[in-house]
Scaffold this motif. Structure first.
Motif, PDB file in Angstrom:
ATOM      1  N   LYS A   3       1.221  -1.562   0.102  1.00 39.48           N
ATOM      2  CA  LYS A   3       0.004  -0.153  -0.484  1.00 39.48           C
ATOM      3  C   LYS A   3       0.919   1.426  -0.187  1.00 39.48           C
ATOM      4  N   GLU A  50      -6.441  -0.238  15.549  1.00 43.89           N
ATOM      5  CA  GLU A  50      -5.648   1.692  14.941  1.00 43.89           C
ATOM      6  C   GLU A  50      -6.494   2.619  15.118  1.00 43.89           C
ATOM      7  N   GLU A  96      -2.201   8.721   6.738  1.00 45.08           N
ATOM      8  CA  GLU A  96      -3.784   8.679   6.265  1.00 45.08           C
ATOM      9  C   GLU A  96      -4.149   9.735   5.671  1.00 45.08           C
ATOM     10  N   GLU A 103      -1.862   8.169  11.848  1.00 42.27           N
ATOM     11  CA  GLU A 103      -2.173   7.003  12.122  1.00 42.27           C
ATOM     12  C   GLU A 103      -1.264   6.236  13.359  1.00 42.27           C
ATOM     13  N   GLN A 245     -10.238   0.845  14.275  1.00 43.52           N
ATOM     14  CA  GLN A 245     -10.542  -0.519  13.541  1.00 43.52           C
ATOM     15  C   GLN A 245      -9.438  -1.294  14.484  1.00 43.52           C
TER      16      GLN A 245
HETATM   17 MG    MG Z   1      -6.233   1.624   6.576  1.00 43.23          MG
END
Ligand code: MG
Ligand code: ADP
Ligand code: MG
Ligand code: MG
Ligand code: MG
Length: 602
Positions: A3, A50, A96, A103, A245
């Motif tokens: 990512k 998170e 983020e 984050e 999360q």
């Molecule tokens: Mg994420």
């Protein structure tokens, strides 16, 4: 993490040519990793949270607040310890979407011991302090789900003007500089999602109509606005919000599928309980949650697709994955026949095949030229490309290649809470629920269409008290397939012969060897959850709403002025030390408080 790969991003026109290539190879990569890892056994419970934060700047002389675009400056400093000693850091920091966001996650995942639940809050507090220490005295890192005046003129520091003719979002309100610029992923996603869609993002949230709110409420110069709605036109209005999360590692793929399925019906319930987003673009909304906003903020569907593909790539899940869940898959699951067939021929069972094929109806919207050609036996970047841009309530995470990590499930609906105490309470509650589900073989399954109905209800104003949600009448007998409408309190606290989730957790805790300190902390968390469900304590959304509407400067016109916003941000900054019985009760704080964050000096 693929990512965060840094390379040369392709435009949508270029990406489009490779879309089928990414999908065919991504599916092949999933098949290969499944073949390699389907029998992986014996992983132990690990989990981690998170938390996302917004950096807020205070101008005390003018009583103005703005979001500070400093993430790219502080992240390298925050990540230095991880670079130096990846094995022994307290926290990990990630970029983020927005350049005012960071984050944070714990340095290492937690394990199965009850005592680990007792260090969650202290770790969150230490994280907050770490971030805070990198900021100037007039800035504070806040775990607010949304900055109330996001998108209002001059909402960033430094101030940048939106450029609707040339910016990646074409937004009237959200300047490119507010998108994280330290990595190409975020601007690329913004541009490519808009290009694929063929038009600007279009988010319309019903406004809360107060006695002096113009009726109809129409903003001048904003042609796209629907009357009586707060209009937003950029990915940043959703992806620039903060969430909470939790990711769990299961002992094998089958347990991961069971967890995924049983947590899905809890998503709307937890969304209603954690509701924290009553304000958008300087106005009070008639909803309490960010979910539909973030969903709309990355909706890349073209008009002709919206009939067939009923949800945005950011939305609730459409299908269960376990054998037990199969019969409850009652909403249409769209996929390409060739993808599904390839997965079946690759040895994937129909339930998992349909899940993956359904993810792969989405085109890639971020592709780097360096990543086009891959070794499908080793790499999984094409799979991850599609997987990581399906932002759903639950995520089924296969083991990454070449790693010791097992099959994981991520719980993604919750809005971030204002304090570490609340965030720890939510996280520990979910962790305990997973233990209870697995230990007592509970069953929360219900028709997926009912889960979707619940998602819509969960976002309504004060849903936690005013709405009823479909839930199973008997969660202890999977053959009793009956449902009724219950309040969140009935689900959490029980009624008649329905035990309530908290009493099941209590039974579980009593059966375990829990040390006194941890027990004490967990009881405070359960108490918070119980009282929020019962309405004895406010959700963040209710508390925020009440703060604004009872502010002396509020003109009953649905507007969050600079002054109201400033006072609100100050109040939130002081929450950890100034009592707030409506929101937190009187018994907050875990027993192992390491640090109280530095509070901004007013
Ligand atoms: Mg994420
Ligand atoms: P993403 O943003 O893709 O969800 P992150 O790396 O930001 O991924 O967060 C992953 C979360 O999973 C963190 O909370 C981390 O502590 C947790 N985690 C890491 N390793 C494991 C593991 N083996 N099992 C369960 N959770 C894990
Ligand atoms: Mg993350
Ligand atoms: Mg995040
Ligand atoms: Mg995540």
């Amino acid at each position: 993490h693929s990512k965060y790969f840094r390379g040369s991003p392709l435009t949508w026109e270029e990406t489009k040519k490779w879309a089928e290539h990414v999908k065919t190879n991504g599916i092949q990569q999933f098949i290969n990793l499944y073949k390699r890892l389907q029998h992986r056994q014996g992983d132990c419970l690990k989990w981690g949270d998170e938390v996302e934060y917004i950096i807020v700047r205070f101008d005390h002389s003018s009583k103005n607040t703005s979001v500070s675009l400093r993430a790219n400056e502080v992240l390298p400093i925050l990540r230095q310890p991880e670079n130096d000693h990846p094995e022994s850091v307290k926290s990990l920091w990630r970029p983020e979407y927005a350049s005012y966001m960071v984050e944070g996650t714990p340095g290492k995942p937690y394990g199965a011991l009850p005592a680990h639940l007792n260090i969650v809050e202290a770790n969150m507090t230490a994280r907050r302090k770490e971030a805070q220490q990198q900021l100037p005295l007039d800035e504070t890192v806040l775990s607010i789900a949304n900055f109330p005046r996001l998108g209002c003129p001059g909402f960033t520091y430094p101030v940048f003007n939106p450029k609707p003719e040339s910016s990646v979002s074409r937004s009237l309100f959200f300047p490119d500089e507010a998108i994280f610029q330290g990595h190409p992923r975020f601007t690329t996603l913004t541009r490519n999602i808009r290009s694929r869609r063929g038009s600007k993002i279009d988010i319309q949230v019903p406004i809360f109509k107060d006695v002096n709110t113009p009726s109809p409420f129409i903003e001048e110069g904003v042609d796209e606005q629907k009357p009586d709605h707060i209009y937003m036109d950029a990915m940043g209005f959703g992806m620039g919000c903060c969430c909470l999360q939790v990711t769990f590692q299961a002992c094998n793929i089958s347990e991961a599928r069971t967890l995924y399925d049983n947590l899905a019906p809890l998503c709307p319930i937890m969304l209603a309980l954690t509701a924290a987003t009553p304000f958008f673009r300087g106005h009070i909304a008639d909803v309490d949650c960010r979910w539909n906003v973030i969903s709309g903020s990355v909706d890349c569907r073209q008009p002709s697709e919206r009939e067939r593909i009923r949800k945005s790539r950011y939305d609730s899940i459409d299908s269960y994955l376990s054998e037990d869940g199969a019969e409850f898959n009652d909403i249409p699951i769209v996929y390409e026949e060739e993808h599904y067939k390839a997965l079946l021929e690759g040895g994937i069972d129909p339930l998992l095949a349909q899940h993956v094929a359904h993810l792969f109806i989405r085109d890639p919207v971020s592709l780097f030229s360096e990543k086009i050609h891959q070794d499908n036996l080793k790499d999984s970047d094409h799979f991850e490309n599609i997987q990581s841009t399906n932002w759903q309530t639950m995520r089924f995470k296969p083991p990454p290649p070449e790693s010791s990590i097992g099959w994981r499930v991520e719980f993604r609906p919750c809005e971030v809470q204002l304090t570490d105490f609340e965030n720890a309470a939510v996280v520990c509650f979910i962790v305990l629920l997973t233990r209870v589900v697995l230990s007592y073989k509970l069953c929360f399954l219900m028709p997926m269409s009912k889960v979707d109905e619940n998602m819509a209800r969960a976002q309504k104003k004060n849903a936690v008290l005013d709405e009823k949600f479909w839930f199973r009448n008997d969660i202890r007998n999977k053959d009793k397939k009956e449902y009724s409408l219950m309040t969140v309190s009935e689900i959490i606290n029980g009624k008649d012969d329905f035990p309530g989730l908290i009493s099941l957790i209590q039974t579980y805790l009593n059966s375990m060897d829990v040390d006194a300190d941890s027990q004490c902390t967990l009881q405070k968390y359960l108490c918070l959850i119980s009282k929020r469900a019962r309405g004895e304590l406010d959700t963040a959304a209710k508390w925020l709403r009440d703060f604004a509407t009872s502010h002396p400067g509020y003109k009953k016109d649905s507007v969050i002025t600079e002054e109201i916003n400033y006072d609100l941000m100050c109040r939130i900054s002081s929450l950890p030390v100034d009592p707030c019985p409506n929101l937190l009760g009187t018994l907050y704080g875990s027993k192992t408080t390491e640090d109280v964050p530095d509070i901004l000096t007013k």
